[in-house]
Write a protein that holds these residues in place. Sequence first.
Motif, PDB file in Angstrom:
ATOM      1  N   ASP A  70      10.587 -11.596 -74.915  1.00  0.00           N
ATOM      2  CA  ASP A  70      10.285 -12.550 -73.847  1.00  0.00           C
ATOM      3  C   ASP A  70       8.779 -12.509 -73.567  1.00  0.00           C
ATOM      4  O   ASP A  70       8.315 -11.803 -72.679  1.00  0.00           O
ATOM      5  CB  ASP A  70      11.098 -12.132 -72.603  1.00  0.00           C
TER       6      ASP A  70
ATOM      7  N   SER B  63       6.247  -5.105 -74.351  1.00  0.00           N
ATOM      8  CA  SER B  63       5.025  -4.496 -73.822  1.00  0.00           C
ATOM      9  C   SER B  63       4.222  -3.764 -74.897  1.00  0.00           C
ATOM     10  O   SER B  63       3.074  -3.403 -74.674  1.00  0.00           O
ATOM     11  CB  SER B  63       5.346  -3.550 -72.663  1.00  0.00           C
TER      12      SER B  63
ATOM     13  N   LEU C 236       0.940  -5.826 -79.568  1.00  0.00           N
ATOM     14  CA  LEU C 236      -0.400  -5.228 -79.572  1.00  0.00           C
ATOM     15  C   LEU C 236      -0.900  -4.801 -80.948  1.00  0.00           C
ATOM     16  O   LEU C 236      -2.105  -4.745 -81.176  1.00  0.00           O
ATOM     17  CB  LEU C 236      -0.422  -3.976 -78.675  1.00  0.00           C
TER      18      LEU C 236
ATOM     19  N   LEU D  11       1.709   7.933 -74.393  1.00  0.00           N
ATOM     20  CA  LEU D  11       1.684   7.201 -75.668  1.00  0.00           C
ATOM     21  C   LEU D  11       2.298   8.100 -76.732  1.00  0.00           C
ATOM     22  O   LEU D  11       1.714   9.096 -77.131  1.00  0.00           O
ATOM     23  CB  LEU D  11       0.232   6.836 -76.011  1.00  0.00           C
TER      24      LEU D  11
ATOM     25  N   MET E 179       4.962   3.474 -74.789  1.00  0.00           N
ATOM     26  CA  MET E 179       3.654   3.582 -74.142  1.00  0.00           C
ATOM     27  C   MET E 179       3.707   3.147 -72.684  1.00  0.00           C
ATOM     28  O   MET E 179       4.395   2.194 -72.346  1.00  0.00           O
ATOM     29  CB  MET E 179       2.652   2.685 -74.887  1.00  0.00           C
TER      30      MET E 179
ATOM     31  N   GLN F 157      -0.469   0.920 -68.496  1.00  0.00           N
ATOM     32  CA  GLN F 157      -1.487   1.030 -67.436  1.00  0.00           C
ATOM     33  C   GLN F 157      -2.176   2.387 -67.458  1.00  0.00           C
ATOM     34  O   GLN F 157      -3.379   2.493 -67.245  1.00  0.00           O
ATOM     35  CB  GLN F 157      -0.851   0.763 -66.083  1.00  0.00           C
TER      36      GLN F 157
ATOM     37  N   VAL G 208      -2.584   4.312 -70.079  1.00  0.00           N
ATOM     38  CA  VAL G 208      -3.468   4.357 -71.249  1.00  0.00           C
ATOM     39  C   VAL G 208      -4.710   3.512 -71.001  1.00  0.00           C
ATOM     40  O   VAL G 208      -5.816   3.891 -71.396  1.00  0.00           O
ATOM     41  CB  VAL G 208      -2.719   3.899 -72.528  1.00  0.00           C
ATOM     42  N   PHE G 209      -4.541   2.407 -70.329  1.00  0.00           N
ATOM     43  CA  PHE G 209      -5.685   1.533 -70.014  1.00  0.00           C
ATOM     44  C   PHE G 209      -6.728   2.304 -69.210  1.00  0.00           C
ATOM     45  O   PHE G 209      -7.924   2.308 -69.536  1.00  0.00           O
ATOM     46  CB  PHE G 209      -5.186   0.309 -69.224  1.00  0.00           C
TER      47      PHE G 209
ATOM     48  N   HIS H 178     -12.951   1.250 -80.556  1.00  0.00           N
ATOM     49  CA  HIS H 178     -11.553   1.038 -80.900  1.00  0.00           C
ATOM     50  C   HIS H 178     -11.078  -0.284 -80.283  1.00  0.00           C
ATOM     51  O   HIS H 178     -11.281  -0.543 -79.099  1.00  0.00           O
ATOM     52  CB  HIS H 178     -10.723   2.203 -80.374  1.00  0.00           C
TER      53      HIS H 178
ATOM     54  N   ASN I  75      -7.786  -3.514 -76.691  1.00  0.00           N
ATOM     55  CA  ASN I  75      -7.626  -4.572 -75.703  1.00  0.00           C
ATOM     56  C   ASN I  75      -9.029  -5.074 -75.343  1.00  0.00           C
ATOM     57  O   ASN I  75      -9.904  -4.267 -75.017  1.00  0.00           O
ATOM     58  CB  ASN I  75      -6.926  -3.990 -74.460  1.00  0.00           C
TER      59      ASN I  75
ATOM     60  N   ASN J  16      -4.463  -4.115 -82.557  1.00  0.00           N
ATOM     61  CA  ASN J  16      -4.805  -2.692 -82.546  1.00  0.00           C
ATOM     62  C   ASN J  16      -4.267  -2.055 -83.835  1.00  0.00           C
ATOM     63  O   ASN J  16      -3.058  -1.965 -84.018  1.00  0.00           O
ATOM     64  CB  ASN J  16      -4.163  -2.055 -81.307  1.00  0.00           C
TER      65      ASN J  16
ATOM     66  N   PHE K  45     -10.381   6.067 -78.738  1.00  0.00           N
ATOM     67  CA  PHE K  45      -9.480   6.763 -77.806  1.00  0.00           C
ATOM     68  C   PHE K  45      -8.067   6.476 -78.273  1.00  0.00           C
ATOM     69  O   PHE K  45      -7.842   5.487 -78.995  1.00  0.00           O
ATOM     70  CB  PHE K  45      -9.680   6.236 -76.369  1.00  0.00           C
TER      71      PHE K  45
END
Length: 319
Positions: A25, A149, A153, A183, A209, A212, A214-215, A246, A249, A276, A306
């Motif tokens: 979705d 989610s 990526l 992660l 993962m 948020q 990891v961000f 890296h 995002n 990624n 990272f």
Amino acid sequence: MRILGTGGALPSNEVGNGAFSALADTSDEWIVSRTGIRSRRISSGDTALSLARSASERAIASAGIRREDISLVVCASVTGETLTPSLACLLQRDLGLREDNILAFDINAACTGFIYALGLAREFLRPGGYALLVGSEVLSRVTDFTDRSTCVLFGDGAGAVAAEASDGEFHFVSGARGDGESLVIGSIPPAPNPFSAARASPPPPLIRMNGQEVFRFAVESMTKSILCVTERAGLAPGDIHHFVCHQANRRIIESAARRLGAPPERFFMNIERRGNTSAASVPLALDELNASGRLLRGERVVLSGFGGGLTYGAVYMIW
Ligand code: COA
């Protein structure tokens, strides 16, 4: 240490965001606005080894070195097909590299793997020696295509560099924060063991993962490590000609650029077309920047990564 040549390799199968709406979705609008990704390459038979081989052949050719002079092979990957032999040993065989007086091994530092490899190579390389450093991933082997989610990526690919020992300026910083939650790519299913109490089956080896978490880690660790290597060089971020970070995002790179106060156009980005690619991301981006002709000898370059572990690292070098 000095990088003499770069190479990259990608599966031919390009998958746009639209294809993911049929699996989970999600929508092109969500993916582009939250990540900057429009398409990625996904293997339809390529392996981490076959991609590593193609990228390495190109890096060796672009460096103009002889294969027999390579004394160090380091492969960064979390998606090789065997635990042993390592990808590095299989590359030694496939590329016909020498057998004696060579070190060939893999490292698992997830998306930071190639940065760790650069730091290690600097320690191992001796004058007159050459290193082949590779990041190669087929993340589609471990992607859960029902998890919106994460599945949007990632992409597959490989990047490689050939490097030589040199007393040119080189600074390396690395870090690790052990974290089994944020992660994770699941465990390898164990063989039946008659001497061990029965255990529940492990979860399949798919990426899980907390985006948020990891961000936050990504922006913080990238900013910190880039500042650290530039300070060691006696410089400020604004003195760096090219940042090759890296590609996880677009928003992570833009946030780090803002915090560092460095011009955003100096941060190379190919995430729009690559997604990624974990350990392949930095060397693949470096190869694309190099191939564009915009990277000039003598320029100041910072590479930064990272990822899972959690791990992070950065390198400052003169191109
Ligand atoms: N399509 C549509 N909606 C999605 C989605 C998708 N592909 N993925 C998540 N969502 C939804 C979530 O379910 C959530 O819905 P809810 O509010 O109803 O619960 C909403 O979007 C917001 O989710 P959130 O996780 O807050 O989004 P985000 O802005 O943090 O973006 C990431 C998610 C994964 C893109 C972002 O956190 C990220 O890039 N993190 C770092 C990941 C990374 O770099 N990993 C690799 C490290 S090497």
